[in-house]
Design a protein around this motif. Structure first.
Motif, mmCIF file in Angstrom:
data_model
loop_
_atom_site.group_PDB
_atom_site.id
_atom_site.type_symbol
_atom_site.label_atom_id
_atom_site.label_comp_id
_atom_site.label_asym_id
_atom_site.label_seq_id
_atom_site.Cartn_x
_atom_site.Cartn_y
_atom_site.Cartn_z
ATOM 1 N N MET A 1 0.817 -1.066 0.004
ATOM 2 C CA MET A 1 -0.072 -0.197 0.178
ATOM 3 C C MET A 1 0.851 1.328 -0.040
ATOM 4 S SD MET A 1 -3.304 -1.370 2.366
ATOM 5 C CE MET A 1 -2.678 -0.288 3.690
ATOM 6 N N ALA A 2 2.079 1.314 0.854
ATOM 7 C CA ALA A 2 2.695 2.273 0.729
ATOM 8 C C ALA A 2 3.442 2.672 -0.696
ATOM 9 C CB ALA A 2 4.120 2.273 2.066
ATOM 10 N N LYS A 3 3.866 1.532 -1.392
ATOM 11 C CA LYS A 3 4.683 1.615 -2.760
ATOM 12 C C LYS A 3 3.502 2.317 -3.607
ATOM 13 C CE LYS A 3 7.999 -1.750 -2.068
ATOM 14 N NZ LYS A 3 8.579 -3.112 -2.485
ATOM 15 N N LEU A 4 2.183 1.855 -3.594
ATOM 16 C CA LEU A 4 1.309 2.359 -4.418
ATOM 17 C C LEU A 4 1.161 3.712 -3.968
ATOM 18 C CD1 LEU A 4 -1.404 -0.456 -4.348
ATOM 19 C CD2 LEU A 4 0.165 0.388 -6.444
ATOM 20 N N ASP A 5 0.845 4.091 -2.825
ATOM 21 C CA ASP A 5 0.908 5.516 -2.397
ATOM 22 C C ASP A 5 1.781 6.594 -2.811
ATOM 23 O OD1 ASP A 5 -0.654 7.535 -0.756
ATOM 24 O OD2 ASP A 5 1.099 7.478 0.684
ATOM 25 N N CYS A 6 3.040 5.982 -2.880
ATOM 26 C CA CYS A 6 4.126 6.954 -3.182
ATOM 27 C C CYS A 6 4.706 7.099 -4.454
ATOM 28 C CB CYS A 6 5.239 6.358 -2.408
ATOM 29 S SG CYS A 6 5.292 6.774 -0.723
ATOM 30 N N ASN A 7 4.144 6.015 -5.509
ATOM 31 C CA ASN A 7 4.147 5.681 -6.863
ATOM 32 C C ASN A 7 4.280 7.056 -7.769
ATOM 33 O OD1 ASN A 7 5.052 4.934 -9.468
ATOM 34 N ND2 ASN A 7 3.968 2.921 -9.295
ATOM 35 N N GLY A 8 5.344 7.621 -8.549
ATOM 36 C CA GLY A 8 5.220 8.728 -9.211
ATOM 37 C C GLY A 8 5.326 10.070 -8.278
ATOM 38 N N GLN A 9 5.537 9.891 -7.124
ATOM 39 C CA GLN A 9 5.711 11.200 -6.373
ATOM 40 C C GLN A 9 7.152 11.701 -6.189
ATOM 41 O OE1 GLN A 9 2.861 12.803 -4.607
ATOM 42 N NE2 GLN A 9 1.849 11.235 -5.991
ATOM 43 N N ASN A 10 7.454 13.028 -5.782
ATOM 44 C CA ASN A 10 8.486 13.223 -5.596
ATOM 45 C C ASN A 10 8.916 13.094 -4.190
ATOM 46 O OD1 ASN A 10 9.251 14.561 -7.978
ATOM 47 N ND2 ASN A 10 8.177 16.390 -7.331
ATOM 48 N N SER A 11 9.793 12.876 -3.479
ATOM 49 C CA SER A 11 9.997 12.384 -2.031
ATOM 50 C C SER A 11 11.421 13.109 -1.550
ATOM 51 C CB SER A 11 10.070 10.941 -1.946
ATOM 52 O OG SER A 11 11.083 10.272 -2.645
ATOM 53 N N THR A 12 11.302 12.846 -0.162
ATOM 54 C CA THR A 12 12.552 13.411 0.652
ATOM 55 C C THR A 12 12.942 12.201 1.520
ATOM 56 O OG1 THR A 12 11.932 15.517 1.134
ATOM 57 C CG2 THR A 12 13.633 14.663 2.430
ATOM 58 N N LEU A 13 14.254 11.614 1.284
ATOM 59 C CA LEU A 13 14.884 10.509 1.838
ATOM 60 C C LEU A 13 15.268 10.859 3.111
ATOM 61 C CD1 LEU A 13 15.234 7.416 1.464
ATOM 62 C CD2 LEU A 13 17.373 7.890 0.362
ATOM 63 N N GLN A 14 14.941 10.238 4.196
ATOM 64 C CA GLN A 14 15.503 10.905 5.648
ATOM 65 C C GLN A 14 16.002 9.844 6.350
ATOM 66 O OE1 GLN A 14 10.898 12.733 5.528
ATOM 67 N NE2 GLN A 14 11.591 11.821 7.543
ATOM 68 N N VAL B 1 19.939 2.940 -0.810
ATOM 69 C CA VAL B 1 18.540 3.039 -0.331
ATOM 70 C C VAL B 1 17.959 4.085 -1.399
ATOM 71 C CG1 VAL B 1 16.883 4.200 1.349
ATOM 72 C CG2 VAL B 1 18.597 2.576 2.352
ATOM 73 N N LYS B 2 18.542 5.127 -1.695
ATOM 74 C CA LYS B 2 17.768 5.829 -2.840
ATOM 75 C C LYS B 2 17.893 5.218 -4.241
ATOM 76 C CE LYS B 2 19.249 9.896 -5.749
ATOM 77 N NZ LYS B 2 19.076 9.324 -6.953
ATOM 78 N N LYS B 3 18.665 4.401 -4.638
ATOM 79 C CA LYS B 3 18.339 3.489 -5.861
ATOM 80 C C LYS B 3 17.413 2.493 -5.554
ATOM 81 C CE LYS B 3 22.940 2.867 -7.605
ATOM 82 N NZ LYS B 3 24.059 2.053 -7.970
ATOM 83 N N ASP B 4 16.915 2.084 -4.388
ATOM 84 C CA ASP B 4 16.042 1.046 -3.864
ATOM 85 C C ASP B 4 14.798 1.749 -4.063
ATOM 86 O OD1 ASP B 4 15.053 -1.436 -3.058
ATOM 87 O OD2 ASP B 4 14.428 -0.316 -1.414
ATOM 88 N N VAL B 5 14.602 2.931 -3.440
ATOM 89 C CA VAL B 5 13.237 3.467 -3.437
ATOM 90 C C VAL B 5 12.886 4.076 -4.874
ATOM 91 C CG1 VAL B 5 13.409 4.020 -0.971
ATOM 92 C CG2 VAL B 5 13.980 5.747 -2.770
ATOM 93 N N GLU B 6 13.781 4.620 -5.624
ATOM 94 C CA GLU B 6 13.453 5.024 -6.919
ATOM 95 C C GLU B 6 13.289 3.835 -7.728
ATOM 96 O OE1 GLU B 6 16.029 9.049 -7.250
ATOM 97 O OE2 GLU B 6 17.089 7.165 -7.993
ATOM 98 N N LYS B 7 13.717 2.761 -7.705
ATOM 99 C CA LYS B 7 13.499 1.491 -8.484
ATOM 100 C C LYS B 7 12.142 0.822 -8.251
ATOM 101 C CE LYS B 7 15.309 -2.815 -10.357
ATOM 102 N NZ LYS B 7 16.420 -3.866 -10.232
ATOM 103 N N LYS B 8 12.132 0.369 -6.924
ATOM 104 C CA LYS B 8 10.994 -0.155 -6.348
ATOM 105 C C LYS B 8 9.614 0.241 -5.805
ATOM 106 C CE LYS B 8 14.143 -4.085 -4.815
ATOM 107 N NZ LYS B 8 14.722 -4.849 -3.666
ATOM 108 N N TRP B 9 9.993 1.669 -5.512
ATOM 109 C CA TRP B 9 8.691 2.403 -4.974
ATOM 110 C C TRP B 9 8.392 3.347 -5.922
ATOM 111 C CZ3 TRP B 9 7.385 3.048 0.571
ATOM 112 C CH2 TRP B 9 7.831 2.291 1.314
#
Length: 166
Positions: free
Chosen positions: A55-68, A117-125
Motif C-alpha cells: 500500500m505504501a509503494k502504491l501511495d508513493c508511486n510517481g511522487q517526489n520524495s525526501t529521503l530521511q 537506499v536511494k536506488k532502491d526507493v527509486e526503482k522499487k517504490w
C-alpha cells in the motif's frame, strides 16, 4: 486483525497465549481459535507488513520524495539506522531499518547505504528523490555533502527537528 491489535496496543507477542485471553475467546467467540505467538510472529505480522508495504509503494508511486535517515542506539545497545521517505502527497513511510551495531559509524559507510537506499526507493517504490536529510552528526553532514557532489540536483538540508533539539 490480531496483528493490527498487537501492533497498535504495543502488546508482547505472547499475549495471544495468555490464559485470560484464551478464556475470553472460548466464552465470547467460541468458534474462533487464537493463533500461537509463533503463527502471530511468522505469518500474521509478516503478511500484514507485506500488505502495508504494498500500500505504501502504491501511495508513493510517481511522487517526489525526501529521503530521511537517523541513527539511534536501543536499550539493548544495538545501533540502528532507519531510512524513511516523505512523499509530495504528505505521507511518511519507513523504507528500512538496518542494524549497524557491528560497523564503524563513518561517512563512507553511511554514504554507501544512502546510495543503495536511494536506488532502491527509486526503482522499487517508483519515486523521484529530490532531497535527502539526516541528523546533525559529523559523519551525517559529510555523507550528505559527498552525496551532493555526485547528485548536485538534490537538496540536502539538516533535519529541522535535530536543529531545534526535538
Amino acid at each position: 486483525m490480531i496483528a493490527r491489535i498487537t501492533a497498535s496496543c504495543g502488546f508482547p507477542f505472547l499475549w495471544v497465549e495468555n490464559p485470560e485471553w484464551l478464556r475470553f475467546v472460548r466464552e465470547f467467540i467460541p468458534n474462533a481459535v487464537s493463533p500461537s505467538r509463533r503463527v502471530l510472529t511468522n505469518r500474521l505480522i509478516h503478511d500484514e507488513v507485506k500488505l502495508y508495504r504494498a500500500m505504501a509503494k502504491l501511495d508513493c508511486n510517481g511522487q517526489n520524495s525526501t529521503l530521511q535517515y537517523d541513527g539511534w542506539t536501543g536499550i539493548n545497545n544495538h545501533h540502528f539506522l532507519v531510512f524513511q521517505m516523505s512523499s509530495s502527497n504528505r505521507t511518511i513511510h519507513t523504507v528500512c531499518v538496518i542494524d549497524t551495531s557491528g560497523e564503524r559509524k563513518t561517512a563512507e559507510l553511511l554514504l554507501e547505504k544512502l546510495g543503495a537506499v536511494k536506488k532502491d526507493v527509486e526503482k522499487k517504490w517508483g519515486v523521484v528523490v529530490v532531497a535527502i536529510t539526516g541528523d546533525a552528526s559529523g559523519e551525517s553532514l559529510r555523507a550528505r555533502k559527498d552525496f551532493i557532489k555526485s547528485s548536485p540536483h538534490l537538496l540536502a538540508p539538516d533535519c529541522y527537528a535535530h536543529q531545534v533539539g526535538i
